[in-house]
Design an enzyme around this catalytic site. Structure first.
Site, short mmCIF file in Angstrom:
data_model
loop_
_atom_site.label_atom_id
_atom_site.label_comp_id
_atom_site.label_asym_id
_atom_site.label_seq_id
_atom_site.Cartn_x
_atom_site.Cartn_y
_atom_site.Cartn_z
N LEU A 219 0.88 -1.18 0.00
CA LEU A 219 0.00 0.00 0.00
C LEU A 219 0.91 1.22 0.00
O LEU A 219 1.83 1.33 0.82
CB LEU A 219 -0.89 0.01 1.25
CG LEU A 219 -1.65 1.32 1.50
CD1 LEU A 219 -2.67 1.60 0.40
CD2 LEU A 219 -2.35 1.29 2.86
N GLU A 220 0.64 2.12 -0.95
CA GLU A 220 1.43 3.35 -1.04
C GLU A 220 0.54 4.48 -0.49
O GLU A 220 -0.49 4.78 -1.08
CB GLU A 220 1.77 3.57 -2.53
CG GLU A 220 2.72 4.68 -2.82
CD GLU A 220 3.05 4.76 -4.33
OE1 GLU A 220 2.23 4.32 -5.16
OE2 GLU A 220 4.13 5.27 -4.66
N VAL A 221 0.93 5.03 0.64
CA VAL A 221 0.16 6.15 1.20
C VAL A 221 0.80 7.44 0.70
O VAL A 221 2.02 7.61 0.79
CB VAL A 221 0.16 6.09 2.75
CG1 VAL A 221 -0.36 7.40 3.35
CG2 VAL A 221 -0.68 4.92 3.23
#
Ligand code: NAI
Length: 724
Positions: free
Chosen positions: A476-478
C-alpha cells in the site's frame, strides 16, 4: 519446585515432569541465538542430574507463539561461511543431544513454530500442538536465502516422508495443526487450554515406558488402508531408483521455477538427498556446509535486507514523529465498489472492521457484494476459512446507493472512476456530511493535491494507493501532500497494516513513486519494440533479470489503454524524457486493449493453450514482422536502468522518504526481483560508479532520457552506498 535461575527459561517441576518454558526476556516472540542454545544445554544438564525429573515438556512462555526461528541479526552478522557453518553445527549438536536425551521430551506447541522452532520440536520425542488458528509449523528458511541449519533437512523427511518434506522445505511452506497431524509432523492436536496438561500426561506415560505411537503398519495393512498412496510411496520413496526419479524431478521443477536465481531451495534438496542416501551424519554435514555458504551469499544478504526493511516498516507510523498516534478506525466508507473498491472492502472486513460501500446504482451494489463474497468463497474452497467465519466477516459489509452512514465513518476511501471532477465532487459531498472524517483517494495517477484543492480541510486528505488484485498484492502506497496532517497519515498507515499490507509513505506528485518509476521502464520497452525487438525477447529479457512477468505481458494485463493514459499524464508532467512513442497510438487504434478484450501483444484464445505472440501487432509497428535480434542483456539493462534512475530522482526530490521505502515499493508493488533487493540495493551491489558509467554510455546513444540522476553522480563520486 520452580526455578528462575535461567535467563531465557522458566522451569517448573511437578510429579516427575519438568516443564521448560522458553521465554526470551523483553521480546514479543522467542527467537533462537547462541545464548538460548547454550543455556538450554545447561538446563538439560541440570535436569539430567535431577533424580526427581523423569520426563520433560518443552513449551513457550509467550502467550501466542512457540519459537519464530533463529535470530536473523545473528545470521546477518556472521563474518564468513566458516563461521555460519559452525553456527549450524553447534545448533545441530544441541538438538542431537536433545534427541538422545535419556529422559523422554515432549514438545507442546502453540503459535508460530517456525525454522529453528520446528527443528527444536522435531528433535523432541513426541509432539503435541494446540488446534488453534495461531499455530503453524514450517521451515521457511529458503525465503531468507538459506536452508534449515539445525537438522531440519534431516529430521523432516524422516518424519513425514521425502515427497512431503520436499514440498514443505523447497517453498518454505507452513502448515496448520490439522495438516501437521495428517502428514505425521505432530502426534496429537488438542485444544489450547489442554495443551500443557496433555503434554505432561504424555511425558509421564513415556517415562513409564508406555508406547504412545502404534507400531508402524506393515505393507499389507498400508495397502488395505490407502492402496494408491502406498503404491506411490513404495515406487518413489522406498527404493533407490524411485528416489532418484523423485529428486531429479524436484530439481527440474525448481530450476524452472527459480530460473537459477535462488540457490537455497536447490541446496535444501541437496542436503535432504545426502541424508537419505548417505545417512544422517553425512546429511547433517552437508546441511551445515551449505548453510554456511548460503548465509553469506549475495541472495541471502538481499532477502534478509528486505526482511529487516519490512520489520522496520511495521514499527513505523509513517511520519517523522514517532510519538504521533493515528485515530482508531472503527468503520470505513468506500465510494465505488468496482474492482478496487470491492478488494479494499474484502481486506478491511477480513481485518474485522465494518465497511459501508456506496455505489451508483442497485446493479453495481449487487456486483460489489458478489465480488467481496467471491473472494471469501475462494478461501472457503481452499479451506483457509470456514463458512461461519465467512458469514461473520460478510456481516461487516453493508452497501447502498445513498450517502447514509458515511457521516459516521472514521475514514473514507474513494475508488470511483479515474476522473478529477468526479473525485472532487465526492470529496466535497463527504466533507459536508463528515467534516472531521479522513478522505483517502485510491487514484492511480492524479496528484492528490489536485483533488485536495477542492477541500475545506486539506489536512484530512491523502492518497491510499492499493494495487490490483487488492487481496493478493502486498503493498500500500500512502501519499501525503504538504498539507496532510500527521495524524491522518498515521491513521492511514495503521489501517493499511491492519489490512495486512506493507505500507510505504511517499510524497505527492505525478505517479507518486510506483507508477512514476514504472513508466520510464515501460517506455523503454516500447522504444526497444520500435527499434525492432520482438515481444518474446522483451519479455524473456526481463523475466531473465528476475521480474515475474515481462513488460509486454504486464501491459496486456494492466490494459494498453490504461498504460497509455498513465503515460500521457507523466509525459505531461516530465516532458521529453517520458515522451510516449507515437506508434503506441497505432497499437491502440488497432483495437488492442490487452487481455481484457482478448487482443494485445499476445493472443488470448484457448486458455488451455500456451499463449503466443500475436504477430499481427507488428503490422502497425516499424519493421513489420521481421524483428531484429537485440541482445537480451542490453534490453534488461536499458529497462532496469530507467526504473533505477527514476527511483533516484524520486529520492532526490523527497517523494521517497528513504532508499529503504523505494526498495520495498519496487519489490512489493512492481515485482522488482527480491533477490536483487530493490533498485537501491541493486545499485549498491553493482557499485554506483559502474551504474553511472552505463548511464553515461546510454545517454551518449539515446540522449536525455538516460541523463543520470544527480544523486547517482553524487554517490558515484563519494562511493557512499545507499544502505549502510
Ligand atoms: P472500476 O470501474 O472497476 O470501479 C469503479 C466503480 O466506481 C464502479 O463500480 C462504478 O460503478 C463506481 N462509481 C462510479 N461513479 C460513482 C459514484 N458517483 N458513486 C459511487 N460509485 C461510483 O474501476 P477500478 O479499477 O476499481 O478503479 C477505481 C479507482 O482506483 C480509479 O481511480 C483507478 O485509477 C484506481 N486504481 C485502479 C487500479 C487498477 O489496477 N484497476 C490500481 C490502483 C488504483
Amino acid at each position: 519446585m520452580t526455578t528462575s535461575e535461567w535467563k531465557n527459561y522458566r522451569v517448573d517441576i511437578q510429579d516427575g515432569v519438568a516443564t521448560v518454558l522458553v521465554d526470551v526476556p523483553g521480546e514479543p516472540v522467542n527467537t533462537l541465538s547462541r545464548e538460548t542454545g547454550a543455556e538450554f544445554g545447561a538446563v538439560l544438564d541440570a535436569l539430567e542430574k535431577d533424580p526427581a525429573v523423569k520426563a520433560l515438556v518443552v513449551a513457550s512462555g509467550k502467550k501466542d507463539g512457540f519459537v519464530a526461528g533463529a535470530k536473523i541479526e545473528m545470521l546477518r552478522d556472521v563474518k564468513d561461511a566458516a563461521e555460519a557453518a559452525e553456527l549450524s553445527r553447534d545448533a545441530q549438536a544441541g538438538f542431537d543431544r536433545l534427541e538422545k536425551f535419556g529422559k523422554p521430551v515432549v514438545a507442546a506447541v502453540h503459535g508460530a513454530c517456525l525454522g529453528g522452532g520446528l527443528e527444536w520440536a522435531m528433535a523432541c520425542h513426541y509432539r503435541v500442538v494446540s488446534n488453534d488458528k495461531k499455530t503453524q509449523l514450517g521451515l521457511p528458511e529458503v525465503q531468507l536465502g538459506v536452508i534449515p541449519g539445525a537438522g531440519g533437512t534431516q529430521r523432516l523427511p524422516r518424519l513425514v516422508g521425502i515427497a512431503t518434506a520436499l514440498d514443505l522445505v523447497l517453498a518454505g511452506k507452513t502448515v496448520k495443526p490439522k495438516k501437521a497431524l495428517a502428514i505425521g509432523l505432530v502426534d496429537e492436536s488438542v485444544p489450547p487450554a489442554l495443551l500443557l496438561e496433555v503434554a505432561r500426561a504424555r511425558a509421564r506415560a513415556l517415562a513409564d515406558g508406555e508406547k504412545l505411537r502404534p507400531a508402524a503398519p506393515g505393507v499389507v495393512d498400508r495397502l488395505k488402508k490407502d492402496p494408491q498412496a502406498t503404491l506411490q510411496k513404495m515406487a518413489l520413496e522406498e527404493n533407490f531408483l524411485g528416489r532418484e526419479v523423485l529428486f531429479r524431478q524436484a530439481r527440474k521443477t525448481l530450476l524452472e521455477k527459480t530460473k537459477g536465481h535462488y540457490p537455497a531451495p536447490l541446496a535444501a534438496l541437496e542436503a535432504i538427498q545426502a541424508g537419505i542416501e548417505k545417512g544422517m551424519e553425512a546429511g547433517l554435514a552437508t546441511e551445515a556446509r551449505l548453510f554456511g555458504d548460503l548465509a553469506v551469499s549475495p541472495v541471502a544478504r538481499e532477502l534478509m535486507g528486505i526482511f529487516f526493511a519490512t520489520t522496520a516498516l511495521k514499527k513505523d507510523n509513517g511520519t517523522a514523529d514517532p510519538s504521533v498516534k493515528g485515530r482508531k478506525v472503527e468503520s470505513l466508507g468506500i465510494l465505488g465498489g468496482g474492482l478496487m473498491g470491492s478488494g479494499i472492502a474484502y481486506v478491511t472486513t477480513n481485518a474485522g472492521i465494518p465497511v459501508r460501500i456506496r455505489e451508483k446504482d442497485d446493479a453495481a451494489v449487487a456486483r460489489a457484494f458478489a465480488a467481496v463474497a467471491g473472494i471469501y468463497d475462494g478461501r472457503v474452497k481452499k479451506r483457509s476459512l470456514d463458512r461461519l467465519e465467512k458469514l461473520a466477516r460478510m456481516r461487516l459489509l453493508t452497501a447502498g446507493t445513498g450517502w447514509e452512514g458515511m457521516e459516521r465513518v472514521d475514514v473514507l476511501i474513494e475508488a470511483v472512476f479515474e476522473d478529477l471532477k468526479l473525485k472532487q465532487e465526492m470529496l466535497r459531498t463527504f466533507e459536508t456530511l463528515n467534516p472531521k472524517g479522513i478522505f483517502a483517494t485510491n487514484t492511480s495517477s492524479i496528484p492528490v493535491g489536485e483533488i485536495a484543492a477542492a477541500s475545506a480541510h486539506p489536512e484530512t486528505v491523502l492518497g491510499m494507493h492499493y494495487f490490483s488484485p487488492v487481496n493478493k498484492m502486498p503493498l500500500l502506497e500512502v501519499i501525503v501532500t504538504p498539507r496532510t496532517a500527521d495524524e491522518a497519515t498515521a491513521t492511514a498507515v495503521a489501517l493499511g497494516k491492519k489490512q495486512g499490507k506493507t505500507v510505504i509513505v511517499v510524497g505527492d506528485g505525478p505517479g507518486f513513486f510506483t507508477s512514476r518509476v514504472l513508466a520510464p521502464y515501460m517506455n523503454e520497452a516500447v522504444m526497444l519494440l520500435l527499434e525492432g525487438a520482438s515481444v518474446e525477447d522483451l519479455d524473456a529479457a526481463l523475466v531473465g533479470f528476475g521480474f515475474p512477468v515481462g513488460p509486454m505481458t504486464l501491459l496486456d494485463e494492466v490494459g494498453i489503454d490504461v498504460g497509455a493514459k498513465v503515460a500521457k499524464v507523466l509525459h505531461g508532467a516530465f516532458g521529453e524524457r517520458m515522451s510516449v512513442p507515437e506508434a503506441m497510438g497505432k497499437v491502440l487504434e488497432s483495437g488492442r486493449l490487452g487481455r481484457k478484450n482478448g487482443k494485445g501483444f499476445y493472443t488470448y484464445g484457448d486458455p488451455k493453450k500456451k499463449k503466443a505472440v500475436d504477430e499481427t501487432v507488428y503490422d502497425v509497428l516499424p519493421g513489420g514482422r521481421k524483428r531484429k535480434r537485440i541482445d537480451r542483456e542490453e534490453i534488461a539493462q536499458r529497462c532496469v536502468l530507467q526504473m533505477v534512475n527514476e527511483s533516484l530522482l524520486t529520492l532526490g526530490e523527497g517523494i521517497l522518504r528513504s532508499a529503504r521505502d523505494g526498495d520495498i515499493g519496487a519489490v512489493f508493488g512492481l515485482g522488482f526481483p527480491p533477490f536483487r533487493g530493490g533498485p537501491f540495493r541493486w545499485i549498491d551491489a553493482e557499485g554506483s560508479a559502474r551504474v553511472l558509467e552505463r548511464m553515461r554510455r546510454l545517454e551518449g546513444r539515446f540522449g536525455t532520457r538516460f541523463r543520470p540522476a544527480p544523486l547517482l553522480v553524487e554517490h558515484a563520486a563519494t562511493g557512499k552506498p545507499f544502505h549502510g
